[in-house]
Scaffold this motif. Structure first.
Motif, PDB file in Angstrom:
ATOM      1  N   PHE A  48     -17.059 -16.221   9.105  1.00 40.03           N
ATOM      2  CA  PHE A  48     -16.288 -14.978   9.115  1.00 40.03           C
ATOM      3  C   PHE A  48     -15.873 -14.586   7.712  1.00 40.03           C
ATOM      4  N   GLY A  49     -15.154 -15.474   7.012  1.00 40.85           N
ATOM      5  CA  GLY A  49     -14.745 -15.182   5.652  1.00 40.85           C
ATOM      6  C   GLY A  49     -13.545 -15.987   5.205  1.00 40.85           C
ATOM      7  N   LYS A  50     -13.012 -15.606   4.039  1.00 41.36           N
ATOM      8  CA  LYS A  50     -11.875 -16.316   3.448  1.00 41.36           C
ATOM      9  C   LYS A  50     -10.741 -15.342   3.158  1.00 41.36           C
ATOM     10  N   PHE A  51      -9.523 -15.789   3.438  1.00 45.34           N
ATOM     11  CA  PHE A  51      -8.324 -15.061   3.065  1.00 45.34           C
ATOM     12  C   PHE A  51      -7.714 -15.791   1.878  1.00 45.34           C
ATOM     13  N   LYS A  52      -7.488 -15.080   0.773  1.00 49.03           N
ATOM     14  CA  LYS A  52      -6.924 -15.679  -0.433  1.00 49.03           C
ATOM     15  C   LYS A  52      -5.729 -14.855  -0.887  1.00 49.03           C
ATOM     16  N   VAL A  53      -4.796 -15.525  -1.569  1.00 57.07           N
ATOM     17  CA  VAL A  53      -3.648 -14.835  -2.154  1.00 57.07           C
ATOM     18  C   VAL A  53      -3.986 -14.532  -3.606  1.00 57.07           C
ATOM     19  N   LYS A  54      -3.806 -13.292  -3.993  1.00 57.43           N
ATOM     20  CA  LYS A  54      -4.072 -12.874  -5.368  1.00 57.43           C
ATOM     21  C   LYS A  54      -2.771 -12.345  -5.969  1.00 57.43           C
ATOM     22  N   GLU A  55      -2.484 -12.790  -7.174  1.00 55.17           N
ATOM     23  CA  GLU A  55      -1.291 -12.309  -7.866  1.00 55.17           C
ATOM     24  C   GLU A  55      -1.683 -11.174  -8.806  1.00 55.17           C
ATOM     25  N   THR A  56      -0.956 -10.077  -8.719  1.00 55.38           N
ATOM     26  CA  THR A  56      -1.188  -8.964  -9.633  1.00 55.38           C
ATOM     27  C   THR A  56      -0.038  -8.933 -10.636  1.00 55.38           C
ATOM     28  N   PRO A  57      -0.349  -8.827 -11.918  1.00 53.79           N
ATOM     29  CA  PRO A  57       0.709  -8.843 -12.938  1.00 53.79           C
ATOM     30  C   PRO A  57       1.493  -7.526 -12.959  1.00 53.79           C
ATOM     31  N   ALA A  58       2.646  -7.566 -13.587  1.00 54.24           N
ATOM     32  CA  ALA A  58       3.437  -6.345 -13.779  1.00 54.24           C
ATOM     33  C   ALA A  58       2.657  -5.411 -14.698  1.00 54.24           C
ATOM     34  N   ARG A  59       2.818  -4.116 -14.479  1.00 48.60           N
ATOM     35  CA  ARG A  59       2.084  -3.152 -15.305  1.00 48.60           C
ATOM     36  C   ARG A  59       2.832  -1.834 -15.341  1.00 48.60           C
ATOM     37  N   GLU A  60       2.375  -0.963 -16.227  1.00 50.02           N
ATOM     38  CA  GLU A  60       2.921   0.384 -16.270  1.00 50.02           C
ATOM     39  C   GLU A  60       1.917   1.327 -15.642  1.00 50.02           C
ATOM     40  N   ALA A  61       2.430   2.312 -14.917  1.00 50.02           N
ATOM     41  CA  ALA A  61       1.574   3.294 -14.263  1.00 50.02           C
ATOM     42  C   ALA A  61       2.201   4.679 -14.437  1.00 50.02           C
ATOM     43  N   ARG A  62       1.421   5.674 -14.124  1.00 49.43           N
ATOM     44  CA  ARG A  62       1.906   7.047 -14.253  1.00 49.43           C
ATOM     45  C   ARG A  62       2.145   7.630 -12.873  1.00 49.43           C
ATOM     46  N   ASN A  63       3.315   8.242 -12.690  1.00 47.29           N
ATOM     47  CA  ASN A  63       3.625   8.950 -11.460  1.00 47.29           C
ATOM     48  C   ASN A  63       2.806  10.240 -11.463  1.00 47.29           C
ATOM     49  N   PRO A  64       1.883  10.413 -10.512  1.00 45.83           N
ATOM     50  CA  PRO A  64       1.017  11.589 -10.553  1.00 45.83           C
ATOM     51  C   PRO A  64       1.768  12.904 -10.323  1.00 45.83           C
ATOM     52  N   ALA A  65       2.904  12.860  -9.665  1.00 44.35           N
ATOM     53  CA  ALA A  65       3.652  14.087  -9.393  1.00 44.35           C
ATOM     54  C   ALA A  65       4.399  14.584 -10.630  1.00 44.35           C
TER      55      ALA A  65
END
Length: 92
Positions: A48-65
């Motif tokens: 079937f497959g594998k479920f893994k935990v991935k950590e995403t680092p803090a980042r800056e993003a732009r509010n599109p509105a």
């Protein structure tokens, strides 16, 4: 879309169980996958497959509105990698 109740109903019909018994089994499997993810462990379901935990680092993003820069906090997410047999079944 398939729901846990539909999966439980199919298992009950295929294996001679009551709907309540099969729903308990389905919920227990999902609870174990969740518990493993909470501890950061990988869950592998052969074929079937594998479920893994991935950590995403803090980042800056732009509010599109507004166009303003915002900080997005670090987070953990669960990713799924399908097994070859599942990929093959999808691409027949």
């Amino acid at each position: 879309m398939t729901t846990t109740n539909e999966i439980a109903d199919k298992i009950a019909a295929d294996h001679g169980l009551t709907k309540a018994q099969s729903k308990t089994i389905v919920e227990a499997v999902l609870a174990e996958i969740t518990a493993a993810a909470v501890t950061g462990a990988e869950t592998s379901l052969p074929g079937f497959g594998k479920f893994k935990v991935k950590e995403t680092p803090a980042r800056e993003a732009r509010n599109p509105a507004t166009g303003a820069m915002i900080k997005v906090a670090a987070a953990k997410k669960v990713t799924f990698t399908p097994a070859k047999s599942l990929k093959d079944a999808l691409n027949k």
